[in-house]
Enzyme design. Structure first.
Site, short mmCIF file in Angstrom:
data_model
loop_
_atom_site.label_atom_id
_atom_site.label_comp_id
_atom_site.label_asym_id
_atom_site.label_seq_id
_atom_site.Cartn_x
_atom_site.Cartn_y
_atom_site.Cartn_z
N TYR A 9 0.84 -1.21 0.00
CA TYR A 9 0.00 0.00 0.00
C TYR A 9 0.87 1.25 0.00
O TYR A 9 1.88 1.31 0.71
CB TYR A 9 -0.85 0.07 1.27
CG TYR A 9 -2.01 -0.87 1.29
CD1 TYR A 9 -3.16 -0.60 0.55
CD2 TYR A 9 -1.97 -2.01 2.07
CE1 TYR A 9 -4.24 -1.46 0.59
CE2 TYR A 9 -3.05 -2.89 2.11
CZ TYR A 9 -4.18 -2.61 1.37
OH TYR A 9 -5.24 -3.46 1.40
N ASP A 270 -0.17 -40.52 -1.90
CA ASP A 270 -1.31 -40.89 -2.75
C ASP A 270 -1.82 -39.62 -3.43
O ASP A 270 -1.16 -38.59 -3.40
CB ASP A 270 -2.39 -41.65 -1.97
CG ASP A 270 -3.06 -40.79 -0.91
OD1 ASP A 270 -2.62 -39.65 -0.70
OD2 ASP A 270 -4.04 -41.25 -0.31
N1 COA Z 1 5.51 2.81 0.13
C1 COA Z 1 6.61 3.41 -0.41
N2 COA Z 1 7.59 3.94 0.32
C2 COA Z 1 7.46 3.90 1.66
C3 COA Z 1 6.35 3.30 2.28
C4 COA Z 1 5.33 2.75 1.46
N3 COA Z 1 4.25 2.19 1.97
N4 COA Z 1 6.49 3.39 3.61
C5 COA Z 1 7.67 4.02 3.83
N5 COA Z 1 8.26 4.33 2.66
C6 COA Z 1 9.54 5.00 2.44
C7 COA Z 1 9.65 6.30 3.21
O1 COA Z 1 9.13 7.36 2.44
C8 COA Z 1 11.13 6.40 3.42
O2 COA Z 1 11.72 6.85 2.22
P1 COA Z 1 13.04 7.78 2.23
O3 COA Z 1 14.08 7.02 2.98
O4 COA Z 1 13.35 7.96 0.79
O5 COA Z 1 12.61 9.03 2.93
C9 COA Z 1 11.56 4.95 3.61
O6 COA Z 1 10.57 4.17 2.96
C10 COA Z 1 11.64 4.54 5.05
O7 COA Z 1 10.41 4.81 5.69
P2 COA Z 1 10.28 4.97 7.27
O8 COA Z 1 10.92 6.27 7.69
O9 COA Z 1 10.77 3.73 7.90
O10 COA Z 1 8.72 5.04 7.48
P3 COA Z 1 7.80 6.36 7.59
O11 COA Z 1 7.80 6.80 9.02
O12 COA Z 1 8.19 7.34 6.53
O13 COA Z 1 6.38 5.78 7.21
C11 COA Z 1 4.29 4.72 7.47
C12 COA Z 1 5.68 4.89 8.06
C13 COA Z 1 3.54 3.65 8.25
C14 COA Z 1 3.54 6.04 7.53
C15 COA Z 1 4.45 4.28 5.99
O14 COA Z 1 5.17 3.08 5.96
C16 COA Z 1 3.19 4.18 5.19
O15 COA Z 1 2.68 5.19 4.72
N6 COA Z 1 2.66 2.96 4.96
C17 COA Z 1 1.49 2.75 4.20
C18 COA Z 1 0.26 3.17 4.99
C19 COA Z 1 -1.03 2.87 4.26
O16 COA Z 1 -1.09 2.95 3.05
N7 COA Z 1 -2.07 2.49 5.03
C20 COA Z 1 -3.32 2.14 4.45
C21 COA Z 1 -3.40 0.68 4.10
S1 COA Z 1 -3.36 -0.39 5.50
#
Ligand code: COA
Ligand code: MG
Length: 298
Positions: A9, A270
């Site tokens: 997602y 089987d």
């Molecule tokens: N898709 C693409 N990239 C993602 C990602 C995702 N779902 N989640 C994190 N990343 C990226 C971040 O932008 C970051 O990139 P960067 O290093 O270039 O800045 C890297 O991966 C590391 O991310 P991190 O710092 O560990 O996480 P975060 O605090 O930025 O994000 C969440 C945490 C939970 C907000 C994020 O993972 C997210 O948005 N997940 C999807 C949520 C969602 O769609 N929920 C609805 C369906 S259940």
């Protein structure tokens, strides 16, 4: 049928994450307009999803869009906005009955016909995440030809019923079982629940293996770090592949000798055992671990 082991997602209004997601090698990427997007950002999400679908290279990843629930008042506008950018499929959240899927399928079909695209080319995936969705599974799986997969939403389900989520998961076990069983009965794929603890990769691995053993064909992911462990859990191991190949080969030899059941390494083989082995080989092929001829790749 395409493999959907890990479906990631991405909030549709977060262009940085969308760009990042496109290059991560997930089997499917779901650009979200529903719960991952704030209410006042829905139109930004629609616009950036369209932009991404038109301009980004998603490599081999399937391009899906999650719209808002049918009947939410946002659904029609979501579809009208994103269909022209031709996603590979649409996720319908909070599906409670067959009619909602038929409505969405009708909208997609009308648009395909208008454009002269093959009718049925854009698939639907149904999120089951309400008590009503679980009790209506029987009609939901039979609703529409366009339906490719059921997806289990455990957090929303607990929110809907009042269950308290635990790591053991007994509170959602009936739904988790019912979903995979209904999917299997209708030849659909089933994607298991989200693992919420981003830091606990061992826990993710264990839950992924559990889902795979229950016959789920893949799992939802919410963070880049979850893709690899999920894909690994949903691909047969080399040892499983070797064993499956031996079962299939020895079964063929025994069949020609007129034997349906025999012992291999002290265990009975089987027909159902052979069928399970054939499934392992099919999954290995879909995961690109063996070629169509059956040799191990790499
Ligand atoms: N898709 C693409 N990239 C993602 C990602 C995702 N779902 N989640 C994190 N990343 C990226 C971040 O932008 C970051 O990139 P960067 O290093 O270039 O800045 C890297 O991966 C590391 O991310 P991190 O710092 O560990 O996480 P975060 O605090 O930025 O994000 C969440 C945490 C939970 C907000 C994020 O993972 C997210 O948005 N997940 C999807 C949520 C969602 O769609 N929920 C609805 C369906 S259940
Ligand atoms: Mg949900």
């Amino acid at each position: 049928m395409r493999a959907r082991r890990a479906m990631l997602y991405v909030p549709g209004d977060d262009l940085h994450k969308v760009q990042k997601a496109a290059g991560l090698g997930a089997d499917s990427i779901c650009l979200d307009i529903e719960d991952g997007v704030a209410l006042n950002r829905k139109s930004e999400a629609r616009a950036s999803i369209v932009e991404a679908l038109r301009t980004l290279d998603f490599h081999d990843s399937e391009r899906l869009v999650r719209i808002n629930p049918v009947g939410s008042g946002l659904d029609e506008e979501d579809l009208r906005a994103v269909l022209p950018a031709r996603p590979d499929g649409i996720l319908i959240p909070k599906v409670g009955n067959a009619e909602q899927l038929r409505w969405a399928s009708g909208q997609v079909g009308d648009f395909e016909r208008q454009q002269g695209w093959p009718v049925g080319g854009i698939v639907l995936l149904a999120l089951i995440e309400t008590a009503l969705g679980v009790v209506n599974l029987r009609e939901i799986v039979a609703a529409d030809q366009r339906l490719a997969a059921l997806i289990f939403g455990a957090e929303d389900l607990a929110g809907d019923t009042g269950a308290v989520r635990t790591r053991e998961g007994w509170e959602i076990f009936y739904a988790r079982s019912a979903i995979v069983m209904h999917a299997a009965a209708y030849g659909l794929q089933a994607l298991d629940m989200v693992f919420m603890d981003l830091k606990d990769i061992d826990g993710l691995r264990a839950e992924s293996l559990e889902g795979a053993r229950m016959a789920y064909t893949g799992k939802q992911a919410i963070h880049p770090n979850q893709i690899g462990p999920i894909q690994e859990a949903y691909s047969p191991s080399d040892a499983e592949i070797d064993h499956a190949r031996r079962v299939v080969e020895t079964a063929a030899q025994h069949q020609s000798l007129g034997k349906g059941a025999y012992a291999l390494d002290g265990k009975m083989v089987d027909a159902p055992v052979v069928k399970a082995a054939e499934r392992v080989l099919a999954r290995a092929r879909a995961a690109g671990k063996i070629s169509v001829g059956g040799e191990l790749d790499g």
